[in-house]
Design a protein around this motif. Structure first.
Motif, short mmCIF file in Angstrom:
data_model
loop_
_atom_site.label_atom_id
_atom_site.label_comp_id
_atom_site.label_asym_id
_atom_site.label_seq_id
_atom_site.Cartn_x
_atom_site.Cartn_y
_atom_site.Cartn_z
N LYS A 42 0.84 -1.19 0.00
CA LYS A 42 0.00 0.00 0.00
C LYS A 42 0.88 1.24 0.00
CE LYS A 42 -3.77 -2.14 2.54
NZ LYS A 42 -4.57 -2.11 3.75
N ALA A 43 0.39 2.25 -0.66
CA ALA A 43 1.08 3.54 -0.64
C ALA A 43 1.03 4.07 0.79
CB ALA A 43 0.41 4.51 -1.60
N PRO A 44 2.07 4.77 1.23
CA PRO A 44 2.06 5.34 2.58
C PRO A 44 0.85 6.26 2.77
CG PRO A 44 4.20 5.68 1.53
CD PRO A 44 3.29 5.12 0.50
N SER A 45 0.27 6.21 3.97
CA SER A 45 -0.90 7.04 4.22
C SER A 45 -0.53 8.53 4.30
CB SER A 45 -1.60 6.60 5.50
OG SER A 45 -0.71 6.70 6.59
N GLN A 46 0.65 8.81 4.79
CA GLN A 46 1.12 10.19 4.88
C GLN A 46 1.89 10.53 3.60
OE1 GLN A 46 0.59 12.48 7.28
NE2 GLN A 46 -0.76 11.00 8.25
N PRO A 47 1.84 11.76 3.15
CA PRO A 47 2.65 12.15 1.98
C PRO A 47 4.14 11.98 2.26
CG PRO A 47 0.98 13.80 2.43
CD PRO A 47 0.97 12.85 3.60
N VAL A 48 4.88 11.63 1.22
CA VAL A 48 6.33 11.44 1.32
C VAL A 48 7.00 12.77 1.02
CG1 VAL A 48 8.30 10.22 0.31
CG2 VAL A 48 6.11 9.04 0.59
N ARG A 49 8.05 13.07 1.73
CA ARG A 49 8.80 14.29 1.46
C ARG A 49 10.17 13.92 0.92
NH1 ARG A 49 9.75 17.75 6.54
NH2 ARG A 49 11.56 18.46 5.44
N MET A 50 10.62 14.70 -0.06
CA MET A 50 11.97 14.50 -0.58
C MET A 50 12.96 14.96 0.49
SD MET A 50 11.57 15.81 -4.53
CE MET A 50 13.26 15.47 -4.94
N GLN A 51 14.14 14.42 0.43
CA GLN A 51 15.17 14.77 1.39
C GLN A 51 15.55 16.24 1.25
OE1 GLN A 51 18.60 12.29 1.06
NE2 GLN A 51 19.69 13.30 2.70
N ASP A 52 15.71 16.93 2.37
CA ASP A 52 16.17 18.31 2.34
C ASP A 52 17.59 18.33 1.77
OD1 ASP A 52 13.80 19.11 3.44
OD2 ASP A 52 14.59 19.46 5.44
N TYR A 53 17.93 19.45 1.12
CA TYR A 53 19.22 19.56 0.46
C TYR A 53 19.78 20.95 0.72
CZ TYR A 53 22.46 20.19 -3.47
OH TYR A 53 23.55 20.45 -4.24
N SER A 54 21.07 21.01 0.97
CA SER A 54 21.73 22.29 1.17
C SER A 54 23.14 22.21 0.58
CB SER A 54 21.81 22.62 2.66
OG SER A 54 22.42 23.86 2.86
N HIS A 55 23.49 23.22 -0.22
CA HIS A 55 24.82 23.24 -0.83
C HIS A 55 25.30 24.69 -0.92
CE1 HIS A 55 28.18 22.03 -3.35
NE2 HIS A 55 27.87 23.02 -4.17
N LYS A 56 26.55 24.89 -0.55
CA LYS A 56 27.16 26.22 -0.60
C LYS A 56 28.51 26.09 -1.30
CE LYS A 56 26.81 28.97 3.01
NZ LYS A 56 27.02 29.64 4.31
N GLU A 57 28.78 27.02 -2.23
CA GLU A 57 30.07 27.01 -2.90
C GLU A 57 30.49 28.42 -3.30
OE1 GLU A 57 30.29 25.60 -7.23
OE2 GLU A 57 28.37 24.76 -6.59
N GLU A 58 31.81 28.61 -3.39
CA GLU A 58 32.36 29.88 -3.85
C GLU A 58 32.50 29.84 -5.36
OE1 GLU A 58 35.86 31.33 -1.94
OE2 GLU A 58 34.98 31.13 0.06
N GLY A 100 35.33 38.76 -8.58
CA GLY A 100 35.39 38.50 -7.14
C GLY A 100 34.85 37.12 -6.79
N GLN A 101 35.00 36.77 -5.52
CA GLN A 101 34.52 35.48 -5.02
C GLN A 101 33.12 35.64 -4.43
OE1 GLN A 101 35.84 32.41 -5.19
NE2 GLN A 101 37.56 33.21 -6.35
N TYR A 102 32.11 35.18 -5.13
CA TYR A 102 30.74 35.19 -4.66
C TYR A 102 30.44 33.84 -4.03
CZ TYR A 102 29.70 39.53 -7.15
OH TYR A 102 29.67 40.83 -7.56
N VAL A 103 29.50 33.83 -3.11
CA VAL A 103 29.09 32.57 -2.47
C VAL A 103 27.66 32.27 -2.91
CG1 VAL A 103 28.65 31.37 -0.30
CG2 VAL A 103 30.60 32.93 -0.50
N VAL A 104 27.46 31.07 -3.48
CA VAL A 104 26.14 30.62 -3.89
C VAL A 104 25.68 29.59 -2.87
CG1 VAL A 104 24.86 29.38 -5.67
CG2 VAL A 104 26.64 31.00 -6.34
N ASP A 105 24.51 29.83 -2.28
CA ASP A 105 23.95 28.97 -1.24
C ASP A 105 22.55 28.53 -1.69
OD1 ASP A 105 23.43 27.65 1.13
OD2 ASP A 105 23.32 29.46 2.36
N ILE A 106 22.35 27.22 -1.84
CA ILE A 106 21.06 26.68 -2.31
C ILE A 106 20.51 25.72 -1.27
CG2 ILE A 106 19.94 25.34 -4.13
CD1 ILE A 106 22.25 26.22 -5.99
N LYS A 107 19.22 25.90 -0.93
CA LYS A 107 18.57 25.04 0.06
C LYS A 107 17.20 24.59 -0.45
CE LYS A 107 20.90 26.93 3.98
NZ LYS A 107 21.01 27.90 4.98
N ARG A 108 16.98 23.27 -0.44
CA ARG A 108 15.68 22.70 -0.82
C ARG A 108 15.03 22.11 0.43
NH1 ARG A 108 15.73 17.51 -4.39
NH2 ARG A 108 16.32 16.60 -2.40
#
Length: 181
Positions: free
Chosen positions: A37-53, A59-67
């Motif tokens: 059976k499909a799960p009764s509660q909705p499934v959530r994708m894994q949270d994601y976080s990545h930061k890079e220069e 110049g050196q910019y910082v890119v920060d991405i969060k899901r």
């Protein structure tokens, strides 16, 4: 001797009748298949976080991405009955001096013009990742598609951020392995 012979014949006859009377056992195992059976509660994708220069505009910019999954958005249902939370993705770009250049939270609605409203309605915002610097632009790869981890159904797009902070989105028509020069 007659008695022994009669006893021997009777014993053999009893064994023959006894062996014919036994039921042969099958090696087949019969069991009920459990229902998946499909799960009764909705499934959530894994949270994601990545930061890079990133070297950009001298110049050196910082890119920060969060899901992260957003429970306030409508739940997505697939054809198999699976239910999924949709995602929001925040892209933040910081200048070399530490001040904020860009900060925006994206939803799948931001990609509706390129992916199509019907497709976007039935699918989720899967990801945004930094791809490359292209002159005055920071280029990100983005995708909207089926949230099931076993699915490879998605629409690839490019999100471009200009030096003035303007965002443009277009379908990514490059084949895997193609590099724009």
């Amino acid at each position: 001797m007659k008695f022994t012979r009669t006893l021997l014949i009777a014993s053999v006859a009893a064994l023959v009748f006894a062996s014919c009377g036994e039921k042969k056992q099958s090696n087949d195992i019969i069991t009920k298949k459990p229902e998946v059976k499909a799960p009764s509660q909705p499934v959530r994708m894994q949270d994601y976080s990545h930061k890079e220069e990133v070297e950009w505009l001298g110049g050196q910019y910082v890119v920060d991405i969060k899901r992260s999954a957003d429970k306030s958005m409508p739940v997505i249902s697939d054809d198999a009955g699976g239910r999924y939370y949709d995602n929001t993705i925040t892209v933040k770009v910081t200048r070399p001096d530490g001040t904020e250049f860009f900060n925006r939270t994206f939803t799948k609605a931001d990609f509706k013009a390129e992916a199509g409203s019907e497709y976007v309605e039935k699918n989720a915002l899967l990801g945004i990742v930094f791809d490359r610097v292209d002159g005055d632009y920071l280029v990100f790869a983005a995708s909207v598609g089926a949230p099931d981890v076993l699915s490879d159904d998605y629409v690839p797009m490019l999100l471009k951020l200009s030096r003035l902070g303007a965002v443009s989105i277009e379908k990514d028509t490059r084949l895997d392995g193609d590099v724009e020069e």
